[in-house]
Motif scaffolding. Structure first.
Motif, PDB file in Angstrom:
ATOM      1  N   ALA A  33      -0.356   4.774   0.774  1.00 47.50           N
ATOM      2  CA  ALA A  33      -1.130   3.535   0.758  1.00 47.50           C
ATOM      3  C   ALA A  33      -1.195   2.959  -0.662  1.00 47.50           C
ATOM      4  O   ALA A  33      -1.289   1.750  -0.850  1.00 47.50           O
ATOM      5  CB  ALA A  33      -2.527   3.787   1.298  1.00 47.50           C
ATOM      6  N   ALA A  34      -1.189   3.854  -1.642  1.00 48.56           N
ATOM      7  CA  ALA A  34      -1.319   3.421  -3.031  1.00 48.56           C
ATOM      8  C   ALA A  34      -0.010   2.904  -3.610  1.00 48.56           C
ATOM      9  O   ALA A  34      -0.008   2.198  -4.619  1.00 48.56           O
ATOM     10  CB  ALA A  34      -1.839   4.575  -3.878  1.00 48.56           C
ATOM     11  N   LYS A  35       1.102   3.222  -2.994  1.00 50.71           N
ATOM     12  CA  LYS A  35       2.398   2.809  -3.513  1.00 50.71           C
ATOM     13  C   LYS A  35       2.582   1.302  -3.424  1.00 50.71           C
ATOM     14  O   LYS A  35       2.176   0.676  -2.457  1.00 50.71           O
ATOM     15  CB  LYS A  35       3.522   3.500  -2.740  1.00 50.71           C
ATOM     16  CG  LYS A  35       3.706   4.970  -3.095  1.00 50.71           C
ATOM     17  CD  LYS A  35       4.890   5.551  -2.344  1.00 50.71           C
ATOM     18  CE  LYS A  35       5.108   7.018  -2.690  1.00 50.71           C
ATOM     19  NZ  LYS A  35       6.231   7.587  -1.908  1.00 50.71           N
ATOM     20  N   THR A  36       3.221   0.743  -4.434  1.00 51.86           N
ATOM     21  CA  THR A  36       3.522  -0.688  -4.432  1.00 51.86           C
ATOM     22  C   THR A  36       4.994  -0.903  -4.769  1.00 51.86           C
ATOM     23  O   THR A  36       5.661  -0.022  -5.309  1.00 51.86           O
ATOM     24  CB  THR A  36       2.660  -1.448  -5.451  1.00 51.86           C
ATOM     25  OG1 THR A  36       2.961  -0.964  -6.779  1.00 51.86           O
ATOM     26  CG2 THR A  36       1.184  -1.276  -5.163  1.00 51.86           C
ATOM     27  N   GLU A  47       3.126  -7.339  -7.578  1.00 61.56           N
ATOM     28  CA  GLU A  47       3.078  -6.014  -6.970  1.00 61.56           C
ATOM     29  C   GLU A  47       2.415  -6.120  -5.592  1.00 61.56           C
ATOM     30  O   GLU A  47       1.283  -6.599  -5.472  1.00 61.56           O
ATOM     31  CB  GLU A  47       2.288  -5.052  -7.846  1.00 61.56           C
ATOM     32  CG  GLU A  47       2.965  -4.705  -9.163  1.00 61.56           C
ATOM     33  CD  GLU A  47       4.292  -4.001  -8.966  1.00 61.56           C
ATOM     34  OE1 GLU A  47       4.331  -3.020  -8.187  1.00 61.56           O
ATOM     35  OE2 GLU A  47       5.290  -4.424  -9.580  1.00 61.56           O
ATOM     36  N   PRO A  49       1.868  -4.073  -1.572  1.00 59.83           N
ATOM     37  CA  PRO A  49       1.902  -2.742  -0.958  1.00 59.83           C
ATOM     38  C   PRO A  49       3.281  -2.422  -0.380  1.00 59.83           C
ATOM     39  O   PRO A  49       3.919  -3.286   0.218  1.00 59.83           O
ATOM     40  CB  PRO A  49       0.859  -2.841   0.160  1.00 59.83           C
ATOM     41  CG  PRO A  49      -0.015  -3.988  -0.209  1.00 59.83           C
ATOM     42  CD  PRO A  49       0.872  -4.951  -0.925  1.00 59.83           C
ATOM     43  N   LYS A  51       3.723  -0.425   2.038  1.00 63.20           N
ATOM     44  CA  LYS A  51       3.514  -0.417   3.486  1.00 63.20           C
ATOM     45  C   LYS A  51       2.173  -1.089   3.785  1.00 63.20           C
ATOM     46  O   LYS A  51       1.162  -0.410   4.011  1.00 63.20           O
ATOM     47  CB  LYS A  51       3.526   1.017   4.027  1.00 63.20           C
ATOM     48  CG  LYS A  51       4.880   1.694   3.923  1.00 63.20           C
ATOM     49  CD  LYS A  51       4.843   3.077   4.570  1.00 63.20           C
ATOM     50  CE  LYS A  51       6.218   3.740   4.511  1.00 63.20           C
ATOM     51  NZ  LYS A  51       6.209   5.073   5.161  1.00 63.20           N
ATOM     52  N   PRO A  52       2.147  -2.421   3.784  1.00 64.14           N
ATOM     53  CA  PRO A  52       0.879  -3.112   4.024  1.00 64.14           C
ATOM     54  C   PRO A  52       0.302  -2.786   5.400  1.00 64.14           C
ATOM     55  O   PRO A  52       1.022  -2.772   6.392  1.00 64.14           O
ATOM     56  CB  PRO A  52       1.257  -4.593   3.914  1.00 64.14           C
ATOM     57  CG  PRO A  52       2.736  -4.630   4.166  1.00 64.14           C
ATOM     58  CD  PRO A  52       3.269  -3.357   3.607  1.00 64.14           C
ATOM     59  N   LYS A  53      -0.986  -2.511   5.415  1.00 62.53           N
ATOM     60  CA  LYS A  53      -1.660  -2.100   6.649  1.00 62.53           C
ATOM     61  C   LYS A  53      -2.583  -3.175   7.205  1.00 62.53           C
ATOM     62  O   LYS A  53      -2.864  -3.199   8.400  1.00 62.53           O
ATOM     63  CB  LYS A  53      -2.480  -0.827   6.400  1.00 62.53           C
ATOM     64  CG  LYS A  53      -1.691   0.351   5.861  1.00 62.53           C
ATOM     65  CD  LYS A  53      -0.686   0.858   6.868  1.00 62.53           C
ATOM     66  CE  LYS A  53       0.019   2.122   6.347  1.00 62.53           C
ATOM     67  NZ  LYS A  53       1.066   2.577   7.298  1.00 62.53           N
ATOM     68  N   ASP A 109      -4.980  -5.851   2.437  1.00 62.72           N
ATOM     69  CA  ASP A 109      -4.222  -5.326   1.306  1.00 62.72           C
ATOM     70  C   ASP A 109      -3.091  -6.275   0.914  1.00 62.72           C
ATOM     71  O   ASP A 109      -2.392  -6.042  -0.067  1.00 62.72           O
ATOM     72  CB  ASP A 109      -3.681  -3.922   1.597  1.00 62.72           C
ATOM     73  CG  ASP A 109      -2.847  -3.845   2.866  1.00 62.72           C
ATOM     74  OD1 ASP A 109      -2.566  -4.906   3.471  1.00 62.72           O
ATOM     75  OD2 ASP A 109      -2.474  -2.726   3.266  1.00 62.72           O
TER      76      ASP A 109
END
Length: 304
Positions: A33-36, A47, A49, A51-53, A109
């Motif tokens: 989740a923190a990866k961009t 920047e 996400p 994997k945007p949720k 996000d």
């Protein structure tokens, strides 16, 4: 006693292993989740996400996100007015670019909107904001650009290539049936005003003219091709109607013009060569809408 201690040790180790696995899983999900990734937007590098949720869509690109399987938590009124989006938006909330507090409550996000949207600076403090300028890219490249913004370029590119092939094939079949020189017009009735469209303003124009390469009447070409659309009165529609007419209108709107002799005397109307479509389902040129438009054209022209 020794046997009991031995069994207890085994059970304890299993519990600890389970806790460790759960912890590792949670840690992995948090890291994901923190990866961009860096997206080259119209406003420069941003920047976003990996994997945007929780995405908020404030634009005509909602259907692209739906096609890509992105979870949408908020969308604009135009999107909610499209019956084709109903299932995908069943758990989402209707918001606008003026409803900053409402958007904050959705905890997005990623926010995707148009370059003309309001409160962009405020919304940037809520989540990364990616905007696009309508018609800056062609309809297929636009879908790929949205795909890049949500880190799904591969999927978006594959869809675009496949759709283009299918639309071209359908176009060949249609031309074989109605004739290479048959002309098609696209018009829309809105608030007692009529509009005719060029080849890049939604309403199925991209498919008919760009992908299928069907012919546009000269009157439409001279008036609407460059600008994208051209306003006329309902009484003038006959001057801009080709052999076939795609008429976009609201089923619950004022369609009284369709009962007039002026409309009834148009050759395409007399020959039963008018495709009537619901405006809200035909407005845009996103991937979900394009799929619906293509199926509609295949059914009307080819009986599929």
């Amino acid at each position: 006693m020794k046997k009991f201690a031995w069994m207890f040790a085994i059970l304890l180790s299993l519990v600890l292993a389970g806790c460790g696995a759960s912890s590792d899983k949670a840690s992995t999900e948090e890291n994901e989740a923190a990866k961009t990734v860096t997206f080259q937007s119209e406003d420069g590098a941003i920047e976003v996400p990996a994997k945007p949720k929780r995405v908020v869509a404030l634009s005509s690109y909602t259907g692209d996100l739906i096609n890509l399987g992105v979870n949408i938590v908020g969308a604009d009124s135009w999107s909610f007015g499209n019956a084709n989006f109903k299932d995908a938006l069943k758990d989402a909330k209707e918001v606008s670019d003026e409803d900053v507090e409402g958007i904050i409550a959705l905890k997005p996000d990623l926010i995707i909107g148009s370059s003309t949207m309001k409160n962009k600076d405020k919304l940037k403090k809520v989540a990364p904001v990616v905007t696009f300028t309508y018609n800056k890219l062609n309809y297929l490249d636009q879908h790929i650009a949205v795909g890049k913004a949500v880190n799904k370029e591969k999927e978006a590119t594959a869809w675009a290539k496949d759709f283009e092939k299918r639309a071209e094939k359908a176009g060949d079949e249609i031309k074989a049936k109605i004739g290479e020189n048959a002309t098609v017009s696209v018009a829309e009735s809105y608030d007692k005003q009529m509009y005719v469209f060029g080849d890049n303003w939604g309403r199925g124009t991209e498919i008919l003219y760009q992908a299928m390469k069907l012919k546009m009447p000269d009157s439409v070409k001279n008036s609407a091709l460059e600008a994208g659309y051209y306003a006329i009165s309902p009484e003038e529609l006959g001057n801009y109607t080709g052999d076939y007419l795609v008429l976009s209108r609201q089923s619950d709107g004022d369609n009284s013009f369709m009962k007039t002799s002026t409309y009834q005397d148009i050759p395409a109307v007399k020959n039963n060569q008018v495709l009537e479509v619901e405006s809200s389902k035909f407005y845009f040129n996103d991937a979900t809408t394009l799929e619906y438009q293509l199926k509609t054209f295949e059914k009307f022209f080819l009986g599929k």
